[in-house]
Design a protein around this motif. Structure first.
Motif, PDB file in Angstrom:
ATOM      1  N   SER A   1      38.937  -6.116  59.895  1.00  0.00           N
ATOM      2  CA  SER A   1      38.406  -4.779  59.639  1.00  0.00           C
ATOM      3  C   SER A   1      36.928  -4.772  60.017  1.00  0.00           C
ATOM      4  CB  SER A   1      38.575  -4.438  58.156  1.00  0.00           C
ATOM      5  OG  SER A   1      37.937  -5.441  57.382  1.00  0.00           O
ATOM      6  N   THR A   2      36.354  -3.582  60.110  1.00  0.00           N
ATOM      7  CA  THR A   2      34.933  -3.493  60.444  1.00  0.00           C
ATOM      8  C   THR A   2      34.165  -3.079  59.199  1.00  0.00           C
ATOM      9  OG1 THR A   2      35.415  -2.949  62.728  1.00  0.00           O
ATOM     10  CG2 THR A   2      33.238  -2.340  61.912  1.00  0.00           C
ATOM     11  N   VAL A   3      33.140  -3.858  58.869  1.00  0.00           N
ATOM     12  CA  VAL A   3      32.350  -3.592  57.676  1.00  0.00           C
ATOM     13  C   VAL A   3      30.924  -3.265  58.096  1.00  0.00           C
ATOM     14  CG1 VAL A   3      31.779  -4.462  55.386  1.00  0.00           C
ATOM     15  CG2 VAL A   3      33.655  -5.489  56.654  1.00  0.00           C
ATOM     16  N   THR A   4      30.342  -2.249  57.488  1.00  0.00           N
ATOM     17  CA  THR A   4      28.940  -1.940  57.733  1.00  0.00           C
ATOM     18  C   THR A   4      28.190  -2.057  56.414  1.00  0.00           C
ATOM     19  OG1 THR A   4      29.615  -0.444  59.474  1.00  0.00           O
ATOM     20  CG2 THR A   4      27.371  -0.218  58.686  1.00  0.00           C
ATOM     21  N   LEU A   5      27.088  -2.798  56.453  1.00  0.00           N
ATOM     22  CA  LEU A   5      26.359  -3.088  55.216  1.00  0.00           C
ATOM     23  C   LEU A   5      24.873  -2.773  55.391  1.00  0.00           C
ATOM     24  CD1 LEU A   5      28.051  -6.525  54.895  1.00  0.00           C
ATOM     25  CD2 LEU A   5      28.233  -4.830  53.084  1.00  0.00           C
ATOM     26  N   THR A   6      24.292  -2.143  54.361  1.00  0.00           N
ATOM     27  CA  THR A   6      22.834  -1.949  54.373  1.00  0.00           C
ATOM     28  C   THR A   6      22.190  -3.212  53.815  1.00  0.00           C
ATOM     29  OG1 THR A   6      22.761  -1.090  52.125  1.00  0.00           O
ATOM     30  CG2 THR A   6      23.160   0.516  53.893  1.00  0.00           C
ATOM     31  N   ARG A   7      20.864  -3.284  53.934  1.00  0.00           N
ATOM     32  CA  ARG A   7      20.172  -4.473  53.429  1.00  0.00           C
ATOM     33  C   ARG A   7      20.332  -4.585  51.908  1.00  0.00           C
ATOM     34  NH1 ARG A   7      15.298  -7.170  52.448  1.00  0.00           N
ATOM     35  NH2 ARG A   7      15.164  -9.081  53.689  1.00  0.00           N
ATOM     36  N   ASP A   8      20.300  -3.444  51.208  1.00  0.00           N
ATOM     37  CA  ASP A   8      20.471  -3.468  49.747  1.00  0.00           C
ATOM     38  C   ASP A   8      21.862  -3.964  49.367  1.00  0.00           C
ATOM     39  OD1 ASP A   8      17.926  -2.708  49.192  1.00  0.00           O
ATOM     40  OD2 ASP A   8      18.370  -0.549  49.125  1.00  0.00           O
ATOM     41  N   GLU A   9      22.851  -3.542  50.140  1.00  0.00           N
ATOM     42  CA  GLU A   9      24.215  -4.003  49.850  1.00  0.00           C
ATOM     43  C   GLU A   9      24.336  -5.510  50.078  1.00  0.00           C
ATOM     44  OE1 GLU A   9      26.786   0.050  50.826  1.00  0.00           O
ATOM     45  OE2 GLU A   9      26.186  -1.247  52.474  1.00  0.00           O
ATOM     46  N   LEU A  10      23.651  -5.994  51.114  1.00  0.00           N
ATOM     47  CA  LEU A  10      23.667  -7.442  51.359  1.00  0.00           C
ATOM     48  C   LEU A  10      22.978  -8.184  50.219  1.00  0.00           C
ATOM     49  CD1 LEU A  10      22.841  -7.433  55.166  1.00  0.00           C
ATOM     50  CD2 LEU A  10      24.864  -8.464  54.145  1.00  0.00           C
TER      51      LEU A  10
ATOM     52  N   LEU B   1      30.766 -13.203  54.553  1.00  0.00           N
ATOM     53  CA  LEU B   1      30.865 -12.062  55.471  1.00  0.00           C
ATOM     54  C   LEU B   1      32.168 -12.127  56.267  1.00  0.00           C
ATOM     55  CD1 LEU B   1      27.169 -11.933  56.769  1.00  0.00           C
ATOM     56  CD2 LEU B   1      28.281 -10.319  55.206  1.00  0.00           C
ATOM     57  N   VAL B   2      32.530 -13.356  56.646  1.00  0.00           N
ATOM     58  CA  VAL B   2      33.773 -13.565  57.391  1.00  0.00           C
ATOM     59  C   VAL B   2      34.959 -13.086  56.546  1.00  0.00           C
ATOM     60  CG1 VAL B   2      35.339 -15.345  58.286  1.00  0.00           C
ATOM     61  CG2 VAL B   2      32.884 -15.484  58.771  1.00  0.00           C
ATOM     62  N   ARG B   3      34.949 -13.472  55.270  1.00  0.00           N
ATOM     63  CA  ARG B   3      36.036 -13.086  54.371  1.00  0.00           C
ATOM     64  C   ARG B   3      36.055 -11.570  54.170  1.00  0.00           C
ATOM     65  NH1 ARG B   3      35.198 -16.668  49.707  1.00  0.00           N
ATOM     66  NH2 ARG B   3      35.500 -18.361  51.201  1.00  0.00           N
TER      67      ARG B   3
ATOM     68  N   GLU C   1      40.681 -14.910  58.202  1.00  0.00           N
ATOM     69  CA  GLU C   1      41.013 -16.131  57.467  1.00  0.00           C
ATOM     70  C   GLU C   1      40.399 -17.356  58.129  1.00  0.00           C
ATOM     71  OE1 GLU C   1      42.999 -17.155  54.731  1.00  0.00           O
ATOM     72  OE2 GLU C   1      42.613 -15.102  54.054  1.00  0.00           O
ATOM     73  N   ARG C   2      40.715 -17.543  59.396  1.00  0.00           N
ATOM     74  CA  ARG C   2      40.226 -18.726  60.120  1.00  0.00           C
ATOM     75  C   ARG C   2      39.532 -18.291  61.404  1.00  0.00           C
ATOM     76  NH1 ARG C   2      44.353 -23.328  58.930  1.00  0.00           N
ATOM     77  NH2 ARG C   2      43.250 -24.317  60.639  1.00  0.00           N
ATOM     78  N   PRO C   3      38.235 -18.076  61.338  1.00  0.00           N
ATOM     79  CA  PRO C   3      37.528 -17.617  62.530  1.00  0.00           C
ATOM     80  C   PRO C   3      37.430 -18.740  63.569  1.00  0.00           C
ATOM     81  CG  PRO C   3      35.966 -18.113  60.801  1.00  0.00           C
ATOM     82  CD  PRO C   3      37.335 -18.293  60.203  1.00  0.00           C
ATOM     83  N   GLU C   4      37.606 -18.405  64.825  1.00  0.00           N
ATOM     84  CA  GLU C   4      37.406 -19.382  65.904  1.00  0.00           C
ATOM     85  C   GLU C   4      35.951 -19.381  66.360  1.00  0.00           C
ATOM     86  OE1 GLU C   4      38.509 -21.992  67.717  1.00  0.00           O
ATOM     87  OE2 GLU C   4      39.852 -21.980  65.981  1.00  0.00           O
ATOM     88  N   SER C   5      35.401 -18.164  66.476  1.00  0.00           N
ATOM     89  CA  SER C   5      34.004 -18.039  66.887  1.00  0.00           C
ATOM     90  C   SER C   5      33.481 -16.688  66.440  1.00  0.00           C
ATOM     91  CB  SER C   5      33.890 -18.161  68.409  1.00  0.00           C
ATOM     92  OG  SER C   5      34.564 -17.088  69.034  1.00  0.00           O
TER      93      SER C   5
ATOM     94  N   VAL D   1      31.890 -21.268  58.692  1.00  0.00           N
ATOM     95  CA  VAL D   1      32.413 -21.520  57.343  1.00  0.00           C
ATOM     96  C   VAL D   1      31.572 -22.528  56.554  1.00  0.00           C
ATOM     97  CG1 VAL D   1      34.768 -20.942  58.030  1.00  0.00           C
ATOM     98  CG2 VAL D   1      34.018 -23.322  58.120  1.00  0.00           C
ATOM     99  N   GLU D   2      30.571 -23.092  57.180  1.00  0.00           N
ATOM    100  CA  GLU D   2      29.698 -24.063  56.511  1.00  0.00           C
ATOM    101  C   GLU D   2      29.007 -23.407  55.299  1.00  0.00           C
ATOM    102  OE1 GLU D   2      28.211 -27.191  56.676  1.00  0.00           O
ATOM    103  OE2 GLU D   2      26.743 -26.451  55.225  1.00  0.00           O
ATOM    104  N   PRO D   3      29.076 -24.050  54.118  1.00  0.00           N
ATOM    105  CA  PRO D   3      28.515 -23.415  52.908  1.00  0.00           C
ATOM    106  C   PRO D   3      27.018 -23.090  53.017  1.00  0.00           C
ATOM    107  CG  PRO D   3      29.812 -25.359  52.341  1.00  0.00           C
ATOM    108  CD  PRO D   3      29.741 -25.329  53.821  1.00  0.00           C
ATOM    109  N   ASP D   4      26.278 -23.872  53.809  1.00  0.00           N
ATOM    110  CA  ASP D   4      24.833 -23.631  53.912  1.00  0.00           C
ATOM    111  C   ASP D   4      24.457 -22.703  55.073  1.00  0.00           C
ATOM    112  OD1 ASP D   4      23.983 -24.934  51.709  1.00  0.00           O
ATOM    113  OD2 ASP D   4      23.360 -26.781  52.727  1.00  0.00           O
ATOM    114  N   ALA D   5      25.448 -22.237  55.831  1.00  0.00           N
ATOM    115  CA  ALA D   5      25.137 -21.330  56.955  1.00  0.00           C
ATOM    116  C   ALA D   5      24.952 -19.919  56.415  1.00  0.00           C
ATOM    117  CB  ALA D   5      26.246 -21.378  57.989  1.00  0.00           C
ATOM    118  N   LEU D   6      23.776 -19.347  56.688  1.00  0.00           N
ATOM    119  CA  LEU D   6      23.416 -18.092  56.023  1.00  0.00           C
ATOM    120  C   LEU D   6      23.071 -16.975  56.994  1.00  0.00           C
ATOM    121  CD1 LEU D   6      20.862 -19.462  53.387  1.00  0.00           C
ATOM    122  CD2 LEU D   6      23.316 -19.110  53.076  1.00  0.00           C
TER     123      LEU D   6
END
Lengths: 442, 157
Positions: A321-330, A362-364, A369-373, A396-401
């Motif tokens: 799906s496509t999600v749009t987020l404002t900075r406050d929502e993030l 964000l991926v979730r 489920e399993r992103p390739e790229s 999917v790395e926990p420290d990737a932000l």
């Protein structure tokens, strides 16, 4: 005259085929002037032993340069078009693999080594070339096709190492006087060097080992100037026939060359290990100040053409799906903090404390489920790295932000406000700033 | 084979391998729009070292060596052994730093550097001069110490 070959045997005929041509070249071809007279060379310390000491150092150092250089290319993840330069290298393509995110200092170490070692080896390379320069002006240049071909390979060897060092040195200082794409030239130049270097080692290793054994290092280190005498005359023509009195001992020469290496390291290492005041001469040795956002900037917001007012900014994440987020929502999403380096291909790095939304959240959110790229695009419209592709581990790395703040404050415009990517162990430029859109591929 | 070629066949094989791989890399690079420039820089790197940099530093070294005060030793006029190093070493180190860091020292790349970092290159010339000064001063101090030592007959090497 009988020539002693490198393996100690003597060859029967003086000249290879066609002998009359090589004989004529030797006897009649010598250019006038002193340059091709062996008596021109006066240094009493030139000789196979000294050359071999420099060679041994380079034999350790240069393979590290080659490996870290090729790894750096792979760290850009060339399997994703547009991610690495040069893009398609055809037969010079190493096996692709998914660049890891662990340890976070992996790329920092790789590039620190590549650039730091490359700089430190400059004095050794120059000393090695000094030590063999009489051979460049030896007459005849060749007595056989074998020698002729070997000389051609030496031209490739010397040309390519100097080309690689020169382009690297200019690039880390932003001097693009060469006028071609650095990445392309440095990559293909490296392959020419690799070819010539491996061949040179294969042909000369026995000579190096034998020459190193001809004297004991420990004895040389105890020999002062007063006791310094030339090495015995050699079959390679390195030892001067008519030497001057020595003005420096062999250990003195080694100390000067090694000292030069250490000096270059001393005035640059700080940009990699994070002690900037010592990095007196490195382009990235300057301090920005004491504020939380005062650290190395790689591309200013102004250069990137980012508008001053980004208040209407939103992030779009495209997946199932496509999600749009404002900075406050993030900011309202779960925040994660990680201490991560930005490590540039140019060798400098800076470690900061970043806070933001985990990329995997964000991926979730986008239903993948399993992103390739994931293709990350910036507000920046031009620039080679306005777009970067992240691999599956990086997503999917926990420290990737997707970082929103750094060191407890909002990102500054130069550091990517409203939001930027920060991924452990990725090349600096893949930490896209001013992120506008993330497009996931499953 | 050895007679005609002048070395073991393996020698030929390894060189052919070298030329093939280097040639392939050059072929790939040749599709770059700036391939000619790359080739010229490759050639230029060779010439710049062998025919410019090397003669320049070798001649400067001989010049400095020739300028040193001499004294009579076994009927020959010679400089005190090793004296030249007190000029040669700091000059070499300072020259090397300039050779490597001239783009920032001479502020050659300020526009690109500014666009990337937001900074200018004003500090570098001063820093290089400072390092050069420290190198020569250090050398002068060492030289003074040596002169003092050689004048005191009680101390011998």
């Amino acid at each position: 005259m009988t020539e002693v070959r490198d393996d100690g045997e003597t060859t029967g005929p003086d000249y290879g085929f066609p002998a009359p041509v090589f004989r004529l070249l030797e006897e009649k071809g010598r250019p006038p002037g002193p340059l091709f007279n062996p008596r021109l060379w006066k240094s009493p310390i030139r000789g196979p032993w000294l050359t071999s000491v420099f060679a041994a150092v380079l034999l350790v150092g240069l393979p590290i340069l080659i490996v870290t250089g090729l790894l750096s290319y792979l760290a850009y993840q060339p399997q994703f078009p547009g991610n690495a330069f040069p893009g398609d290298v055809h037969g010079l393509r190493l096996p692709y693999f998914t660049w890891p995110t662990n340890p976070s200092w992996l790329y920092r170490l790789n590039q620190g080594l590549h650039v730091g070692l490359g700089l430190a080896l400059i004095p050794i390379v120059l000393a090695k070339l000094w030590s063999v320069i009489p051979k460049l002006f030896a007459w005849p240049p060749a007595r056989s096709a074998a020698q002729l071909l070997e000389r051609a390979s030496l031209a490739l060897l010397v040309g390519s190492i100097l080309f690689e060092l020169a382009t690297g040195v200019l690039n880390i200082q932003y001097d693009y006087v060469f006028g071609f794409d650095f990445y392309t030239a440095h990559y293909y130049g490296a392959w020419v060097f690799l070819a010539a270097f491996v061949t040179h080692v294969a042909l000369k290793l026995p000579v190096m080992v034998r020459s190193l054994r001809s004297r004991r290092l420990r004895d040389e280190l105890r020999t002062p100037l007063a006791a310094t005498v030339p090495e015995p005359l050699d079959e390679h023509g390195l030892v001067a026939i008519d030497p001057d009195d020595p003005t420096i001992s062999r250990r003195g020469a080694l100390a000067v060359v090694g000292g030069a290496s250490l000096l270059i390291t001393a005035v640059t290492l700080g940009e990699t290990v994070g002690w900037r005041p010592s990095a007196l001469l490195s382009a990235r040795g300057q301090d920005y100040g004491d504020d939380p956002t005062d650290f190395q900037v790689n591309r200013t917001a102004r250069t990137a053409g980012i508008p001053k007012d980004v208040s209407g900014w939103t992030l779009t994440v495209v997946g199932a799906s496509t999600v749009t987020l404002t900075r406050d929502e993030l900011l309202a999403m779960p925040q994660h903090t990680a201490e991560l380096p930005i490590a540039c291909v140019e060798g400098w790095s800076t470690v900061q404390t970043w806070t933001g939304v985990r990329l995997r959240d964000l991926v979730r959110l986008a239903g993948v489920e399993r992103p390739e790229s994931g293709v990350v695009t910036s507000l920046e419209k031009r620039g080679a790295f306005a777009r970067a592709v992240l691999n599956r581990k990086q997503l999917v790395e926990p420290d990737a932000l997707l970082a929103l703040t750094v060191n407890g404050v909002d990102l500054s415009p130069d550091h990517g406000y409203p939001a930027r990517i920060i991924v452990p162990a990725a090349p600096g430029v893949h930490n896209t700033k001013w992120v506008e859109r993330i497009e996931l591929r499953a | 084979m050895r007679r005609l070629y002048g070395a073991h066949p393996l020698h030929l094989l390894s060189l052919l391998g070298c030329f093939a791989l280097a040639g392939y890399a050059a072929l790939q690079a040749s599709s770059d729009p700036k391939a000619l420039r790359i080739a010229l820089w490759f050639l230029g790197a060779l010439i710049a070292h062998d025919l410019v940099l090397f003669p320049l530093y070798a001649l400067s070294d001989r010049l400095v060596g020739g300028l040193l005060p001499r004294r009579r030793h076994h009927g020959r006029l010679v400089a005190l052994p090793g004296t030249v190093n007190f000029v040669r070493v700091p000059a070499l180190l300072s020259g090397l730093l300039l050779l490597v860091f001239f783009p920032v020292v001479l502020r050659r790349s300020e526009p690109a550097y500014g666009a990337a970092s937001g900074l200018d290159q004003s500090p570098y010339l001063g820093r290089w001069l400072l390092i050069t000064g420290v190198l020569f001063l250090g050398s002068a101090v060492l030289y003074a110490l040596r002169v003092r030592r050689t004048r005191e007959p009680a101390h011998t090497d």
